[in-house]
Structures are given as structure tokens and as C-alpha cells.
Design an enzyme around this catalytic site. Structure first.
Site, PDB file in Angstrom:
ATOM      1  N   GLU A 151       4.438  -5.320   7.342  1.00 16.72           N
ATOM      2  CA  GLU A 151       3.705  -4.212   7.968  1.00 16.72           C
ATOM      3  C   GLU A 151       4.124  -3.927   9.409  1.00 16.72           C
ATOM      4  O   GLU A 151       4.114  -2.773   9.834  1.00 16.72           O
ATOM      5  CB  GLU A 151       2.189  -4.484   7.930  1.00 16.72           C
ATOM      6  CG  GLU A 151       1.550  -4.260   6.573  1.00 16.72           C
ATOM      7  CD  GLU A 151       1.583  -5.471   5.659  1.00 16.72           C
ATOM      8  OE1 GLU A 151       2.348  -6.427   5.941  1.00 16.72           O
ATOM      9  OE2 GLU A 151       0.850  -5.480   4.658  1.00 16.72           O
ATOM     10  N   ALA A 165       0.870  -1.170   0.000  1.00 18.13           N
ATOM     11  CA  ALA A 165       0.000   0.000   0.000  1.00 18.13           C
ATOM     12  C   ALA A 165       0.908   1.221   0.000  1.00 18.13           C
ATOM     13  O   ALA A 165       2.076   1.144   0.403  1.00 18.13           O
ATOM     14  CB  ALA A 165      -0.873  -0.015   1.244  1.00 18.13           C
ATOM     15  N   GLY A 208       0.536  -5.020   0.867  1.00 22.30           N
ATOM     16  CA  GLY A 208      -0.640  -5.074  -0.004  1.00 22.30           C
ATOM     17  C   GLY A 208      -0.372  -5.740  -1.342  1.00 22.30           C
ATOM     18  O   GLY A 208      -1.298  -6.260  -1.977  1.00 22.30           O
ATOM     19  N   GLU A 226      -0.672  -9.352  -0.589  1.00 19.02           N
ATOM     20  CA  GLU A 226      -2.101  -9.572  -0.324  1.00 19.02           C
ATOM     21  C   GLU A 226      -2.897  -9.598  -1.626  1.00 19.02           C
ATOM     22  O   GLU A 226      -3.834 -10.379  -1.778  1.00 19.02           O
ATOM     23  CB  GLU A 226      -2.624  -8.478   0.620  1.00 19.02           C
ATOM     24  CG  GLU A 226      -2.042  -8.617   2.025  1.00 19.02           C
ATOM     25  CD  GLU A 226      -2.420  -7.469   2.936  1.00 19.02           C
ATOM     26  OE1 GLU A 226      -2.072  -6.309   2.600  1.00 19.02           O
ATOM     27  OE2 GLU A 226      -3.062  -7.701   3.964  1.00 19.02           O
TER      28      GLU A 226
HETATM   29  N1  COA Z   1       4.584   3.060  -0.689  1.00 15.66           N
HETATM   30  C1  COA Z   1       4.956   4.230  -1.225  1.00 15.66           C
HETATM   31  N2  COA Z   1       6.089   4.374  -1.950  1.00 15.66           N
HETATM   32  C2  COA Z   1       6.846   3.284  -2.118  1.00 15.66           C
HETATM   33  C3  COA Z   1       6.523   2.024  -1.583  1.00 15.66           C
HETATM   34  C4  COA Z   1       5.323   1.943  -0.834  1.00 15.66           C
HETATM   35  N3  COA Z   1       4.896   0.787  -0.297  1.00 15.66           N
HETATM   36  N4  COA Z   1       7.497   1.148  -1.909  1.00 15.66           N
HETATM   37  C5  COA Z   1       8.384   1.821  -2.622  1.00 15.66           C
HETATM   38  N5  COA Z   1       8.003   3.112  -2.767  1.00 15.66           N
HETATM   39  C6  COA Z   1       8.698   4.196  -3.476  1.00 15.66           C
HETATM   40  C7  COA Z   1       9.891   4.701  -2.707  1.00 15.66           C
HETATM   41  O1  COA Z   1       9.489   5.627  -1.714  1.00 15.66           O
HETATM   42  C8  COA Z   1      10.697   5.324  -3.810  1.00 15.66           C
HETATM   43  O2  COA Z   1      10.112   6.557  -4.152  1.00 15.66           O
HETATM   44  P1  COA Z   1      11.037   7.865  -4.380  1.00 15.66           P
HETATM   45  O3  COA Z   1      11.934   7.483  -5.532  1.00 15.66           O
HETATM   46  O4  COA Z   1      10.071   8.940  -4.709  1.00 15.66           O
HETATM   47  O5  COA Z   1      11.798   8.048  -3.098  1.00 15.66           O
HETATM   48  C9  COA Z   1      10.436   4.385  -4.982  1.00 15.66           C
HETATM   49  O6  COA Z   1       9.246   3.699  -4.690  1.00 15.66           O
HETATM   50  C10 COA Z   1      11.530   3.350  -5.185  1.00 15.66           C
HETATM   51  O7  COA Z   1      11.703   2.649  -3.969  1.00 15.66           O
HETATM   52  P2  COA Z   1      13.108   2.503  -3.202  1.00 15.66           P
HETATM   53  O8  COA Z   1      12.823   2.270  -1.750  1.00 15.66           O
HETATM   54  O9  COA Z   1      13.990   3.652  -3.535  1.00 15.66           O
HETATM   55  O10 COA Z   1      13.678   1.191  -3.881  1.00 15.66           O
HETATM   56  P3  COA Z   1      14.722   0.161  -3.247  1.00 15.66           P
HETATM   57  O11 COA Z   1      15.132  -0.722  -4.360  1.00 15.66           O
HETATM   58  O12 COA Z   1      15.783   0.886  -2.497  1.00 15.66           O
HETATM   59  O13 COA Z   1      13.877  -0.690  -2.191  1.00 15.66           O
HETATM   60  C11 COA Z   1      11.970  -1.927  -1.387  1.00 15.66           C
HETATM   61  C12 COA Z   1      12.821  -1.518  -2.601  1.00 15.66           C
HETATM   62  C13 COA Z   1      10.750  -2.678  -1.914  1.00 15.66           C
HETATM   63  C14 COA Z   1      12.762  -2.832  -0.463  1.00 15.66           C
HETATM   64  C15 COA Z   1      11.528  -0.648  -0.625  1.00 15.66           C
HETATM   65  O14 COA Z   1      10.973   0.267  -1.547  1.00 15.66           O
HETATM   66  C16 COA Z   1      10.517  -0.878   0.461  1.00 15.66           C
HETATM   67  O15 COA Z   1      10.848  -1.392   1.525  1.00 15.66           O
HETATM   68  N6  COA Z   1       9.234  -0.516   0.217  1.00 15.66           N
HETATM   69  C17 COA Z   1       8.194  -0.590   1.196  1.00 15.66           C
HETATM   70  C18 COA Z   1       7.750  -2.008   1.396  1.00 15.66           C
HETATM   71  C19 COA Z   1       6.686  -2.105   2.470  1.00 15.66           C
HETATM   72  O16 COA Z   1       6.920  -1.883   3.649  1.00 15.66           O
HETATM   73  N7  COA Z   1       5.452  -2.448   2.047  1.00 15.66           N
HETATM   74  C20 COA Z   1       4.359  -2.610   2.925  1.00 15.66           C
HETATM   75  C21 COA Z   1       3.568  -1.365   3.012  1.00 15.66           C
HETATM   76  S1  COA Z   1       2.204  -1.553   4.120  1.00 15.66           S
END
Ligand code: COA
Length: 264
Positions: free
Chosen positions: A139, A70, A116, A119
Site C-alpha cells: 500500500e 482492494a 487487501g 489481509e
Molecule cells: N485493483 C484494481 N485492479 C487491479 C488490481 C487492484 N488491486 N490488481 C490488478 N488489477 C487489474 C489490472 O488493472 C488489470 O486490469 P486491466 O486488464 O483492465 O488493465 C488486471 O487486473 C490484470 O492486472 P495486471 O496488472 O495487468 O497484471 P500483471 O500480471 O501485469 O501484474 C500485479 C500483476 C499483481 C503485480 C499487478 O496487477 C499489481 O501490482 N496490482 C496491484 C497490487 C496492489 O498494489 N495491491 C494493493 C492495493 S491497496
């Protein structure tokens, strides 16, 4: 069907009676914001009403993520009421909607499927992952719990013990573990991912749409605490005998020809 409709975060393509839905926010790793939930819902409603669509494939744009969860930035300042609303609308408009959809939906998990995103894949009827995929429900790292059905569907797919472990450690697993644990049906290379999904969908699209829809209903009934799956099966089995597809399927078998199902 108006699948050409302009949607902000979704692209669609029809191939051989199969609708491919791509979540298209690659710069945010296809994170699900409110608009994407709305777009997905609208697309699913359109596709449900189109008889020419017999199966769907759901995937994410780019090569890095299916859906990374999400949209964290969007819900960052939500109140209790807004959090509840977000979860409940998501269940209603997309996650339960997909699980109980009348046509099979295959998730093509082409990278990160987190929160999400996992999910969403779990709400689909079949999952195929590429070997670069990473899956998890992280989460609790953010101080919340899965809110789009993850606490229920993960346990259904991998068992309660593994679900507890994945959810309360927030660990991500790779595609190989996901396959071994029953979280995904197949693992392929990223290049082969859609082909594998088409291989599966091509088996479904030649079968009776009414019987496929009924099978989805009966299987789901067993996971609904308010229903008795066996009773639903008995009722639905009986109803099949009134369908055109049943008469066509049996006649085709007995006269040694290929069935031409109409979905009624
Ligand atoms: N919500 C909003 N934005 C998200 C996102 C999310 N769940 N997951 C990734 N993004 C965005 C990042 O903020 C970043 O945006 P920006 O370039 O404007 O800063 C962009 O997507 C790229 O992500 P980034 O984190 O830079 O890539 P990465 O390769 O370093 O890491 C992940 C990849 C998937 C490990 C990392 O993005 C992450 O942990 N995301 C969240 C996962 C999460 O907790 N999901 C559950 C949500 S309830």
C-alpha cells in the site's frame, strides 16, 4: 441455506460439509471492490446460519491470484471520509467478521495475495499457499497504508520486525519465505492446494462444532486489548460442560465409539 443465491463476484460450492467460497473477478485479479465485500459478507452470513456447514475454504478464481488487493480504480478518487468508511465497513463486514467467525475458515492462497488480499488471508484462521503465491502489503507504494487490519495482523503472525519491513518497503515475499516466517501454515503445488485444505478441513469437521467455535473465541480474546484471554478461556472452558457435544464426546470416548457431534 440459500447458497445458490446469485452473487456478482462470488461463487460457492459445498463439498462434505465444507463451503468453498471463490472470489470471482479473475480479469481484475479478484480485486476487492465494494460489491465483492458485500457479496462476501452475505455469503458468510448465510453459511453461519447453516448448521450443515462446518468449515469454509476461501480462494480466488483462476491460477494467477488469490486477491490482488482492494480495487484501486474504485478508491482512486475517495475523500478522507470515504477512505475511512471503506476501511471501517471492510473491517466490520468481512475482515473482523471472518476472524471472529464461528466456523473455521481456511484461506487457499492460489497466487498473488497483495494488500487487501493478504489481509483477507490473514483474517482467516489457517492459510495454505501454492508455491507460485506472492504475498505483500504494498500500500505505501500507492501512498496509503493497509486498511483492512494488515498493520495489526501481520505483526501478530510474523512479528513486529518483519511486519515493519514488509509494510514500509512494500516488498513481496514468496511462498517459501511466507512458510518460514509463519505467515502461512503449508505450501503445496497449485494442483494440490485445495486437497491440502480439504485434508485440514476433514479433521475439523469431525470435531465438536461448539468446542471449535469456543476455541476460536478464546484464541482471539488474547489478541483483543480490551479482553483478558486467560479469563475468557476459564469462562468458556466452564461453559463447555453444559453442552451436548461435551457429553457426547466424553461418552463416546468412555464407551469406545465415534462421537456424533450436533454442534450444541
Ligand atoms: N485493483 C484494481 N485492479 C487491479 C488490481 C487492484 N488491486 N490488481 C490488478 N488489477 C487489474 C489490472 O488493472 C488489470 O486490469 P486491466 O486488464 O483492465 O488493465 C488486471 O487486473 C490484470 O492486472 P495486471 O496488472 O495487468 O497484471 P500483471 O500480471 O501485469 O501484474 C500485479 C500483476 C499483481 C503485480 C499487478 O496487477 C499489481 O501490482 N496490482 C496491484 C497490487 C496492489 O498494489 N495491491 C494493493 C492495493 S491497496
Amino acid at each position: 441455506m440459500n447458497l445458490e443465491m446469485a452473487l456478482e463476484n462470488i461463487t460457492t460450492e459445498v463439498k462434505n460439509d465444507v463451503l468453498i467460497i471463490t472470489i470471482n473477478r479473475p480479469d481484475k485479479l479478484n480485486a476487492l471492490n465494494k460489491q465483492t465485500i458485500e457479496d462476501l459478507h452475505d455469503t458468510l452470513v448465510e453459511a453461519e446460519n447453516d448448521k450443515s456447514i462446518r468449515a469454509l475454504i476461501l480462494t480466488g478464481a483462476g491460477t494467477k491470484a488469490f486477491v490482488a488487493g482492494a480495487d484501486i480504480a474504485e478508491f482512486a478518487s475517495y475523500s478522507v471520509e470515504e477512505g475511512r468508511e471503506m476501511s471501517s465497513m471492510g473491517h466490520f463486514k468481512v475482515f473482523n467478521f471472518i476472524e471472529n467467525y464461528s466456523k473455521p475458515i481456511i484461506a487457499a492462497v492460489n497466487g498473488f495475495a497483495l494488500g487487501g488480499g493478504l489481509e483477507l488471508a490473514m483474517a482467516c484462521h489457517i492459510r495454505v499457499a501454492s508455491n507460485n503465491a506472492k504475498m505483500g502489503l504494498p500500500e505505501v507504494s500507492l501512498g496509503v497504508i493497509p486498511g483492512y487490519g494488515g498493520t495489526q495482523r501481520l505483526a501478530q503472525l510474523v512479528g513486529k520486525g518483519k511486519a515493519f519491513e514488509m509494510i514500509i518497503t512494500a516488498d513481496l515475499i514468496n511462498a517459501e519465505d511466507a512458510l518460514n516466517w509463519g505467515l502461512v501454515n503449508y505450501v503445496t503445488t497449485q494442483e494440490e492446494l485445495l486437497n491440502k485444505c480439504f485434508e485440514i478441513s476433514s479433521k475439523i469437521t469431525t470435531k465438536s462444532p461448539t468446542a471449535v467455535k469456543t476455541a476460536i473465541k478464546a484464541i482471539n480474546a488474547g489478541y483483543n486489548s480490551k479482553r483478558n484471554g486467560y479469563e475468557v478461556e476459564i469462562e468458556e472452558f466452564g461453559k463447555c460442560f453444559a453442552t451436548y457435544d461435551f457429553k457426547e464426546g466424553v461418552d463416546a470416548f468412555l464407551t469406545k465409539r465415534k462421537a456424533d457431534f450436533h454442534g450444541n
